[in-house]
Motif scaffolding. Sequence first.
Motif, PDB file in Angstrom:
ATOM      1  N   ARG A 176      -2.689  -2.917   6.638  1.00 41.92           N
ATOM      2  CA  ARG A 176      -3.145  -2.408   5.663  1.00 41.92           C
ATOM      3  C   ARG A 176      -2.792  -3.492   4.762  1.00 41.92           C
ATOM      4  O   ARG A 176      -1.918  -4.498   4.190  1.00 41.92           O
ATOM      5  CB  ARG A 176      -2.260  -1.582   5.100  1.00 41.92           C
ATOM      6  CG  ARG A 176      -2.109  -0.484   6.470  1.00 41.92           C
ATOM      7  CD  ARG A 176      -1.609   1.034   5.364  1.00 41.92           C
ATOM      8  NE  ARG A 176      -2.202   1.635   4.483  1.00 41.92           N
ATOM      9  CZ  ARG A 176      -1.411   2.386   3.647  1.00 41.92           C
ATOM     10  NH1 ARG A 176       0.121   2.854   4.127  1.00 41.92           N
ATOM     11  NH2 ARG A 176      -1.835   3.146   2.759  1.00 41.92           N
ATOM     12  N   TYR A 226       8.059  -1.019  -4.784  1.00 40.35           N
ATOM     13  CA  TYR A 226       8.377   0.715  -3.575  1.00 40.35           C
ATOM     14  C   TYR A 226       9.675   1.535  -3.931  1.00 40.35           C
ATOM     15  O   TYR A 226       9.466   2.293  -3.918  1.00 40.35           O
ATOM     16  CB  TYR A 226       8.471   0.129  -1.803  1.00 40.35           C
ATOM     17  CG  TYR A 226       8.463   0.650  -1.059  1.00 40.35           C
ATOM     18  CD1 TYR A 226       6.909   2.056  -0.645  1.00 40.35           C
ATOM     19  CD2 TYR A 226       9.709   1.373  -0.431  1.00 40.35           C
ATOM     20  CE1 TYR A 226       6.947   2.812  -0.024  1.00 40.35           C
ATOM     21  CE2 TYR A 226       9.784   2.918   0.253  1.00 40.35           C
ATOM     22  CZ  TYR A 226       8.623   3.303   0.484  1.00 40.35           C
ATOM     23  OH  TYR A 226       8.594   4.276   1.147  1.00 40.35           O
ATOM     24  N   GLY A 264      -0.158   8.372  -5.341  1.00 38.85           N
ATOM     25  CA  GLY A 264      -1.549   9.592  -4.740  1.00 38.85           C
ATOM     26  C   GLY A 264      -0.264  10.886  -4.676  1.00 38.85           C
ATOM     27  O   GLY A 264      -1.477  11.193  -5.135  1.00 38.85           O
ATOM     28  N   SER A 265       1.311  10.753  -4.241  1.00 39.51           N
ATOM     29  CA  SER A 265       1.292  12.089  -4.118  1.00 39.51           C
ATOM     30  C   SER A 265       1.670  13.178  -5.496  1.00 39.51           C
ATOM     31  O   SER A 265       2.622  14.195  -5.355  1.00 39.51           O
ATOM     32  CB  SER A 265       3.044  12.275  -3.306  1.00 39.51           C
ATOM     33  OG  SER A 265       4.289  11.107  -4.319  1.00 39.51           O
ATOM     34  N   THR A 285      -3.918   8.369  -8.988  1.00 41.74           N
ATOM     35  CA  THR A 285      -4.695   7.263  -7.611  1.00 41.74           C
ATOM     36  C   THR A 285      -5.530   6.339  -8.462  1.00 41.74           C
ATOM     37  O   THR A 285      -6.008   5.674  -9.787  1.00 41.74           O
ATOM     38  CB  THR A 285      -6.053   8.270  -7.329  1.00 41.74           C
ATOM     39  OG1 THR A 285      -6.812   8.973  -7.977  1.00 41.74           O
ATOM     40  CG2 THR A 285      -4.975   9.204  -6.109  1.00 41.74           C
ATOM     41  N   ASP A 302       0.644   5.204  -1.502  1.00 37.44           N
ATOM     42  CA  ASP A 302       1.182   6.332  -1.018  1.00 37.44           C
ATOM     43  C   ASP A 302       1.371   7.213  -1.815  1.00 37.44           C
ATOM     44  O   ASP A 302       1.381   7.953  -2.341  1.00 37.44           O
ATOM     45  CB  ASP A 302       0.779   6.074   0.342  1.00 37.44           C
ATOM     46  CG  ASP A 302       0.671   5.252   1.506  1.00 37.44           C
ATOM     47  OD1 ASP A 302      -0.774   5.505   0.840  1.00 37.44           O
ATOM     48  OD2 ASP A 302       0.883   4.941   2.523  1.00 37.44           O
ATOM     49  N   PRO A 305       0.402  -1.062  -0.252  1.00 38.04           N
ATOM     50  CA  PRO A 305      -0.361  -0.190  -0.106  1.00 38.04           C
ATOM     51  C   PRO A 305       0.941   1.103  -0.317  1.00 38.04           C
ATOM     52  O   PRO A 305       0.183   2.493  -0.777  1.00 38.04           O
ATOM     53  CB  PRO A 305      -0.899   0.123   1.332  1.00 38.04           C
ATOM     54  CG  PRO A 305      -0.356  -0.647   2.295  1.00 38.04           C
ATOM     55  CD  PRO A 305       0.671  -1.698   1.021  1.00 38.04           C
ATOM     56  N   HIS A 306       1.718   1.321   0.560  1.00 41.73           N
ATOM     57  CA  HIS A 306       3.237   2.388   0.998  1.00 41.73           C
ATOM     58  C   HIS A 306       3.659   2.723  -1.236  1.00 41.73           C
ATOM     59  O   HIS A 306       3.248   3.332  -1.286  1.00 41.73           O
ATOM     60  CB  HIS A 306       3.809   2.147   1.610  1.00 41.73           C
ATOM     61  CG  HIS A 306       3.630   1.238   2.467  1.00 41.73           C
ATOM     62  ND1 HIS A 306       3.555  -0.250   2.619  1.00 41.73           N
ATOM     63  CD2 HIS A 306       3.352   1.778   3.839  1.00 41.73           C
ATOM     64  CE1 HIS A 306       3.800  -0.726   3.489  1.00 41.73           C
ATOM     65  NE2 HIS A 306       3.727   0.828   4.629  1.00 41.73           N
TER      66      HIS A 306
END
Length: 385
Positions: free
Chosen positions: A99, A288, A67-68, A72, A64, A60-61
């Motif tokens: 998560r 990631y 999304g920055s 999305t 994130d 999920p990171h």
Amino acid sequence: MILSRLDQVKPVWDLAIVGAGPAGASAALGALAADPALSVLLLDRAGFPRDKTCGDGIAPHVLDLLGSVGVTGLLDDWTPVRRLSLERDGLVVDREMQRATWVVPREVFDARLVDAAVAAGAQLVRHRVRAMDVRPDCVVLDGSIAAKVVVGADGAQSVVRRGLGLKAAPAALALRGYAPTRAGREERQAIVYGPGRQPSYAWSFDRGDGLSNVGYGEALHPGRPHPTRAELLAKLERLLPDSTRDGEEWKAHHLPLTTWTWRPPPGRVLLAGDAAALINPMTGEGIYYAVATGLHAGRAAVGSLRGSAAADGSGAGAIYRKLVRPLAAHFRHATLAGRLSGVPAVLDRGIRGAAADQRVFDDLVALGLADGRITGRVLRSLVRR
């Protein structure tokens, strides 16, 4: 948009990115989010969608980070996975993660990410880069593509990394395939560690569509022969019985592992993701780090072109080094964790500690899948009898 001919591109690009996987697409997204007027060229030898050998786990990171920069909903149509089990020689921890994660084939994930980069303004060209010439005022790829800043995101066998004269990183070898999800392995990511010295493990990651990504990987050691395909399949079947039956698309790949000393070089050539040898040595996680370093590389390029005194791209490396400093600290923890987990007794204590305390489990997940650190709780679990 895919440009089919290189003679359609600009004389000098602000930013050229070699490799359009997660690291390269993220570099484009990071740059264009900071400056939508930037000219960004995204080069890849393959057309998209294309397969990429991987465990397919998306933490999920990662979402994130995306999304920055305004990306999305990328995985809204895929089933989240909430449980993770770790096993070695009869010791098991099976818990729900804080998560959910996702298991999405790279053929899907990478294509969606590169589409987002193109939608943001990057120009995608199918081209295999074979040579790089770093000049005082720019970088020239293959004698004809000039850019003020170049990001090498071209994977484990990076041409850009070799062009910088950097030595090869320590590596692991993994084999991956897709097989029907077996009873008892639904709705979870399962990891079974091998016997003896680590790291070596088999995995079964349920995609949620009736298939699982299954595979086996182990660290490579200088002077020892690499395991064959047959040996990798046999070790996978030994640790996860019945996992190879009806399996397809078996492919092996090298994983360049990060070390204590990762520090980006100065200059106008940056490395991100596998090209920078940024694979977690404890878990084999790489997506990631590809997205995180890609975003930072794109932002560093903008900073060196728009915000520095020289504004010619030459300061990109120095800006990048500052941006990734927290991640570099994480890699020191991950490298230590990888070495500790290489000792079976320590690995067993870690599994016991995670089984006894949800917080230890959560700390280990963050350390293995994102930018977590070795916490006091984890250390105490490793030294307890």
